[in-house]
Design a protein around this motif. Structure first.
Motif, PDB file in Angstrom:
ATOM      1  N   MET A 174       0.808  -1.214   0.000  1.00  0.00           N
ATOM      2  CA  MET A 174       0.000   0.000   0.000  1.00  0.00           C
ATOM      3  C   MET A 174       0.844   1.268   0.000  1.00  0.00           C
ATOM      4  O   MET A 174       0.387   2.313  -0.472  1.00  0.00           O
ATOM      5  CB  MET A 174      -0.958  -0.015   1.186  1.00  0.00           C
ATOM      6  CG  MET A 174      -2.062  -1.062   1.050  1.00  0.00           C
ATOM      7  SD  MET A 174      -2.918  -0.961  -0.574  1.00  0.00           S
ATOM      8  CE  MET A 174      -4.167  -2.221  -0.353  1.00  0.00           C
ATOM      9  N   ILE A 175       2.049   1.204   0.494  1.00  0.00           N
ATOM     10  CA  ILE A 175       2.954   2.349   0.338  1.00  0.00           C
ATOM     11  C   ILE A 175       3.183   2.603  -1.150  1.00  0.00           C
ATOM     12  O   ILE A 175       3.187   3.744  -1.614  1.00  0.00           O
ATOM     13  CB  ILE A 175       4.283   2.098   1.072  1.00  0.00           C
ATOM     14  CG1 ILE A 175       4.081   2.229   2.587  1.00  0.00           C
ATOM     15  CG2 ILE A 175       5.356   3.079   0.605  1.00  0.00           C
ATOM     16  CD1 ILE A 175       5.290   1.852   3.409  1.00  0.00           C
ATOM     17  N   GLY A 176       3.346   1.521  -1.911  1.00  0.00           N
ATOM     18  CA  GLY A 176       3.484   1.658  -3.360  1.00  0.00           C
ATOM     19  C   GLY A 176       2.241   2.228  -4.001  1.00  0.00           C
ATOM     20  O   GLY A 176       2.317   3.018  -4.952  1.00  0.00           O
ATOM     21  N   VAL A 213      -4.738   8.628  -1.463  1.00  0.00           N
ATOM     22  CA  VAL A 213      -5.126   7.435  -0.699  1.00  0.00           C
ATOM     23  C   VAL A 213      -4.560   7.522   0.720  1.00  0.00           C
ATOM     24  O   VAL A 213      -3.381   7.831   0.913  1.00  0.00           O
ATOM     25  CB  VAL A 213      -4.607   6.154  -1.396  1.00  0.00           C
ATOM     26  CG1 VAL A 213      -4.818   4.933  -0.501  1.00  0.00           C
ATOM     27  CG2 VAL A 213      -5.298   5.960  -2.742  1.00  0.00           C
ATOM     28  N   ASP A 214      -5.415   7.234   1.709  1.00  0.00           N
ATOM     29  CA  ASP A 214      -4.962   7.201   3.102  1.00  0.00           C
ATOM     30  C   ASP A 214      -4.326   5.837   3.378  1.00  0.00           C
ATOM     31  O   ASP A 214      -4.980   4.792   3.221  1.00  0.00           O
ATOM     32  CB  ASP A 214      -6.137   7.428   4.049  1.00  0.00           C
ATOM     33  CG  ASP A 214      -5.702   7.393   5.505  1.00  0.00           C
ATOM     34  OD1 ASP A 214      -5.086   8.371   5.975  1.00  0.00           O
ATOM     35  OD2 ASP A 214      -5.957   6.366   6.171  1.00  0.00           O
ATOM     36  N   ASN A 268      -5.755  -1.360   6.481  1.00  0.00           N
ATOM     37  CA  ASN A 268      -6.757  -1.999   7.329  1.00  0.00           C
ATOM     38  C   ASN A 268      -7.898  -2.614   6.523  1.00  0.00           C
ATOM     39  O   ASN A 268      -8.368  -3.723   6.830  1.00  0.00           O
ATOM     40  CB  ASN A 268      -7.301  -1.002   8.347  1.00  0.00           C
ATOM     41  CG  ASN A 268      -6.263  -0.622   9.385  1.00  0.00           C
ATOM     42  OD1 ASN A 268      -5.398  -1.417   9.740  1.00  0.00           O
ATOM     43  ND2 ASN A 268      -6.334   0.618   9.880  1.00  0.00           N
ATOM     44  N   VAL A 269      -8.350  -1.916   5.496  1.00  0.00           N
ATOM     45  CA  VAL A 269      -9.432  -2.463   4.667  1.00  0.00           C
ATOM     46  C   VAL A 269      -8.936  -3.682   3.902  1.00  0.00           C
ATOM     47  O   VAL A 269      -9.640  -4.704   3.806  1.00  0.00           O
ATOM     48  CB  VAL A 269      -9.986  -1.390   3.708  1.00  0.00           C
ATOM     49  CG1 VAL A 269     -10.987  -2.005   2.733  1.00  0.00           C
ATOM     50  CG2 VAL A 269     -10.638  -0.265   4.495  1.00  0.00           C
TER      51      VAL A 269
END
Length: 212
Positions: free
Chosen positions: A145-147, A155-156, A162-163
């Protein structure tokens, strides 16, 4: 002689891991014994202790092999599909790759993980392995998700992590695919669509990248 022993040990290891998949699911990790593992693998009890030392080590090895899909000592983050996902030019392309491979992992591990979770409430070693698995899953999702955030800074990150962890849990996969009869493809589309909608990604760009 050393080479022969090494081959024999590797063979025993593979047989024990294959047997553990069935024994740990039924009768379950807590009820399973080393003797049951040995009998199912067609090896001696001494071989199980020699190769693994104890039951938790067998379960840990089983999870490592099933998550990877093979016995190569390559971590999840160093697998080619992770590089392919991070290399996708659009966030949706990344999601499709990572969700696809996440689903393949769940096909191999969901029943084992649910058995581990069931055992964790009463077995200290199982509880530790369960927490370790949760931490490893979070590490992988954080890396991916960092990518994704680098592709779309709106994007948070914590929400994405978490999702994704919830949608790709063994529990969610089992409820939808095993219990409700969804196909793997339906599950993938739902996860990608839900993530994209929750994170506010542009779903107009739905070109499907070649899966690695």
């Amino acid at each position: 002689m050393v080479g022969v022993e090494t081959v024999a040990q590797a063979t025993a290891r593979s047989k024990i891991i294959a047997a553990a998949r069935h024994v740990f699911v039924n009768p379950g990790y807590a009820a399973a014994t080393i003797k049951q593992l040995a009998d199912a693998a067609d090896v001696s009890v001494q071989s199980v202790y020699f190769v693994f030392g104890n039951k938790p080590s067998v379960l840990s090895a089983l999870l490592e092999v099933e998550v990877a899909g093979d016995e190569a000592r390559i971590s999840t983050l160093d697998r080619p599909w992770v590089a392919a996902a991070l290399g996708a030019p659009h966030p949706l392309g990344q999601l499709r790759i990572q969700v696809h491979h996440g689903r393949l992992i769940l096909e191999r591990t969901a029943d084992i993980l649910l058995a581990l979770r069931a055992a964790a409430s009463a077995d200290e070693d199982a509880a530790l392995l369960w927490q370790t698995n949760l931490a490893q899953r979070r590490t992988v999702q954080q890396h991916l998700m960092i990518g994704l955030v680098e592709k779309d800074p709106s994007v948070d990150l914590e929400t994405a992590i978490n999702v994704a962890l919830t949608l790709t849990s063994a529990e969610t996969y089992t409820d939808l695919v095993v219990e409700s009869g969804w196909t793997g493809e339906q599950y993938e589309e739902w996860v990608v669509g839900t993530l994209a909608s929750t994170l506010g990604l542009d779903q107009a760009k739905k070109s499907r990248p070649r899966r690695m």
